[in-house]
Design an enzyme around this catalytic site. Sequence first.
Site, PDB file in Angstrom:
ATOM      1  CG  HIS A 172      -0.158   0.359   2.611  1.00  0.00           C
ATOM      2  ND1 HIS A 172       0.477  -0.580   3.110  1.00  0.00           N
ATOM      3  CD2 HIS A 172      -0.215   1.445   3.344  1.00  0.00           C
ATOM      4  CE1 HIS A 172       0.943  -0.049   4.030  1.00  0.00           C
ATOM      5  NE2 HIS A 172       0.625   1.196   4.371  1.00  0.00           N
TER       6      HIS A 172
HETATM    7  C1  UD1 Z   1      -2.278   5.666   5.913  1.00  0.00           C
HETATM    8  C2  UD1 Z   1      -1.016   6.119   6.653  1.00  0.00           C
HETATM    9  C3  UD1 Z   1       0.001   4.913   6.571  1.00  0.00           C
HETATM   10  C4  UD1 Z   1      -0.705   3.560   7.040  1.00  0.00           C
HETATM   11  C5  UD1 Z   1      -1.918   3.357   6.463  1.00  0.00           C
HETATM   12  C6  UD1 Z   1      -2.391   2.175   6.749  1.00  0.00           C
HETATM   13  C7  UD1 Z   1      -0.524   8.489   6.483  1.00  0.00           C
HETATM   14  C8  UD1 Z   1       0.502   9.410   5.866  1.00  0.00           C
HETATM   15  N1  UD1 Z   1      -0.339   7.115   6.100  1.00  0.00           N
HETATM   16  O1  UD1 Z   1      -2.038   5.578   4.708  1.00  0.00           O
HETATM   17  O2  UD1 Z   1       1.178   5.313   7.357  1.00  0.00           O
HETATM   18  O3  UD1 Z   1       0.518   2.559   6.978  1.00  0.00           O
HETATM   19  O4  UD1 Z   1      -2.662   4.395   6.644  1.00  0.00           O
HETATM   20  O5  UD1 Z   1      -3.413   1.583   6.024  1.00  0.00           O
HETATM   21  O6  UD1 Z   1      -1.046   8.666   7.480  1.00  0.00           O
HETATM   22  N2  UD1 Z   1      -9.746   4.768   2.169  1.00  0.00           N
HETATM   23  C9  UD1 Z   1     -10.650   4.319   1.993  1.00  0.00           C
HETATM   24  N3  UD1 Z   1     -11.262   3.788   3.363  1.00  0.00           N
HETATM   25  C10 UD1 Z   1     -10.611   4.323   4.276  1.00  0.00           C
HETATM   26  C11 UD1 Z   1      -9.502   5.149   4.320  1.00  0.00           C
HETATM   27  C12 UD1 Z   1      -8.972   5.194   3.221  1.00  0.00           C
HETATM   28  O7  UD1 Z   1     -11.137   3.698   1.092  1.00  0.00           O
HETATM   29  O8  UD1 Z   1     -11.355   4.058   5.306  1.00  0.00           O
HETATM   30  C13 UD1 Z   1      -8.944   5.097   0.614  1.00  0.00           C
HETATM   31  C14 UD1 Z   1      -9.114   6.442   0.074  1.00  0.00           C
HETATM   32  O9  UD1 Z   1      -9.231   6.470  -1.207  1.00  0.00           O
HETATM   33  C15 UD1 Z   1      -7.835   7.248   0.470  1.00  0.00           C
HETATM   34  C16 UD1 Z   1      -7.035   6.044   0.313  1.00  0.00           C
HETATM   35  O10 UD1 Z   1      -7.514   4.779   0.909  1.00  0.00           O
HETATM   36  O11 UD1 Z   1      -7.677   8.209  -0.419  1.00  0.00           O
HETATM   37  C17 UD1 Z   1      -5.427   6.465   1.265  1.00  0.00           C
HETATM   38  O12 UD1 Z   1      -5.954   6.525   2.578  1.00  0.00           O
HETATM   39  P1  UD1 Z   1      -5.158   7.661   3.608  1.00  0.00           P
HETATM   40  O13 UD1 Z   1      -5.636   7.442   5.051  1.00  0.00           O
HETATM   41  O14 UD1 Z   1      -4.878   8.812   2.882  1.00  0.00           O
HETATM   42  O15 UD1 Z   1      -3.511   6.680   3.460  1.00  0.00           O
HETATM   43  P2  UD1 Z   1      -3.129   5.593   3.642  1.00  0.00           P
HETATM   44  O16 UD1 Z   1      -2.473   5.142   2.349  1.00  0.00           O
HETATM   45  O17 UD1 Z   1      -4.185   4.280   4.075  1.00  0.00           O
END
Ligand code: UD1
Length: 374
Positions: free
Chosen positions: A214
């Site tokens: 991821h």
């Molecule tokens: C975040 C953390 C990362 C951690 C990861 C675990 C930061 C900078 N990064 O990254 O350190 O390893 O979480 O998962 O804080 N999304 C969903 N549902 C959700 C949450 C996110 O669909 O409940 C999707 C959204 O499209 C979003 C993307 O996942 O844009 C990324 O989510 P985000 O929280 O921005 O960062 P992660 O890549 O999950």
Amino acid sequence: MGPVMCVVGARPNFMKMAPILRALAAHRPAIPALLVHTGQHYDKDMSDRLFDDLRLPRPDVNLEVGSASHAVQTAEVMRRFEPTLDTHRPSCVLVVGDVNSTLACTLVAVKKGVPVAHVEAGLRSYDRGMPEEINRVLTDQVADRLYTTERSAAANLQREGVADDRVCFVGNVMIDSLLDNRQRATSPSETLRRHGREPALIEDPGGYAVATLHRPSNVDDPAVLAGLLGVLAEVASRLPLVFVLHPRTRANIERHGLDRLLDSSRIATLPPQGYLEMLGLMAKAQIVLTDSGGLQEETTALGVPCLTMRANTERPITVEEGTNTIVGQSREAILDGVDEILAGRGRRGRMPELWDGHAAARIASDLWQWLQAR
Ligand code: UD1
């Protein structure tokens, strides 16, 4: 004493906070706590399920920030966290890990004169291209009490000019959760069945591999992502593969039309899993391939060989003492790693110091003394 305001935001925070909340309650005298969820992760799969699995109480406050760019997400957490602090007047704010919510709440609290304790302090990949590295460095600079999981963290902090007396080596709360839940883990066959996949895929005596990806550096560039998916398909020709897809990864696979690379009867792709399913899948795996920080630690604790598809790790103890090997993005290194493990030369490792299931209790007892002394 005002409550300790415990902050969680994203999936990797939940398994760290669950044992801490229990330890605060079990401390004598009990340490009052409040749970704030920033809502950085909000899906059932990414958040609610984990709360249930980990027996985390419902958050007292949910800031519901959701997904956005780093700037907007961080700013939104800050904007919404400030009035929460004003309302509850905590004796300190306790943050875990390295996600955007960790840094955002730390900044708000320290500027309002509320002390901050950071759990999992001092880990460094020395890769400033990782958003988490920025969050770690900045949080540790301004937090007041720094709890570390491995001894190398104190040396990193010292190098950044952090005074030794702010640092306390307590061990790994993530492993508290793992040891606490190991017996409750869901069997891998059951997990496949729940998703309509044939359990026979992983019941082969040769075992199976589990993969997760991821990190932006692995999944945001379509060429890099396609390359890694191709390698995973080659891994699957050696042993069946369960690929647990993060929402970011799934979205990028779909956007760039890469689904066909995973189109194999030897690959089961699954949506994000609950804690107990993931624990069960890892515990019985022959090999875990990942770019997650948490999985590097969990596989070390489980004694399962791990191949980390990153150029570096902020958790060097998993390489020095545990089961982790850094293989980066290179096809040759990844497949060599797999072949070594399949030839019976996988790393078994040993449990690192203080990864003993009592890290949270050590935090509670130190935090109590520290707050009393202030
Ligand atoms: C975040 C953390 C990362 C951690 C990861 C675990 C930061 C900078 N990064 O990254 O350190 O390893 O979480 O998962 O804080 N999304 C969903 N549902 C959700 C949450 C996110 O669909 O409940 C999707 C959204 O499209 C979003 C993307 O996942 O844009 C990324 O989510 P985000 O929280 O921005 O960062 P992660 O890549 O999950």
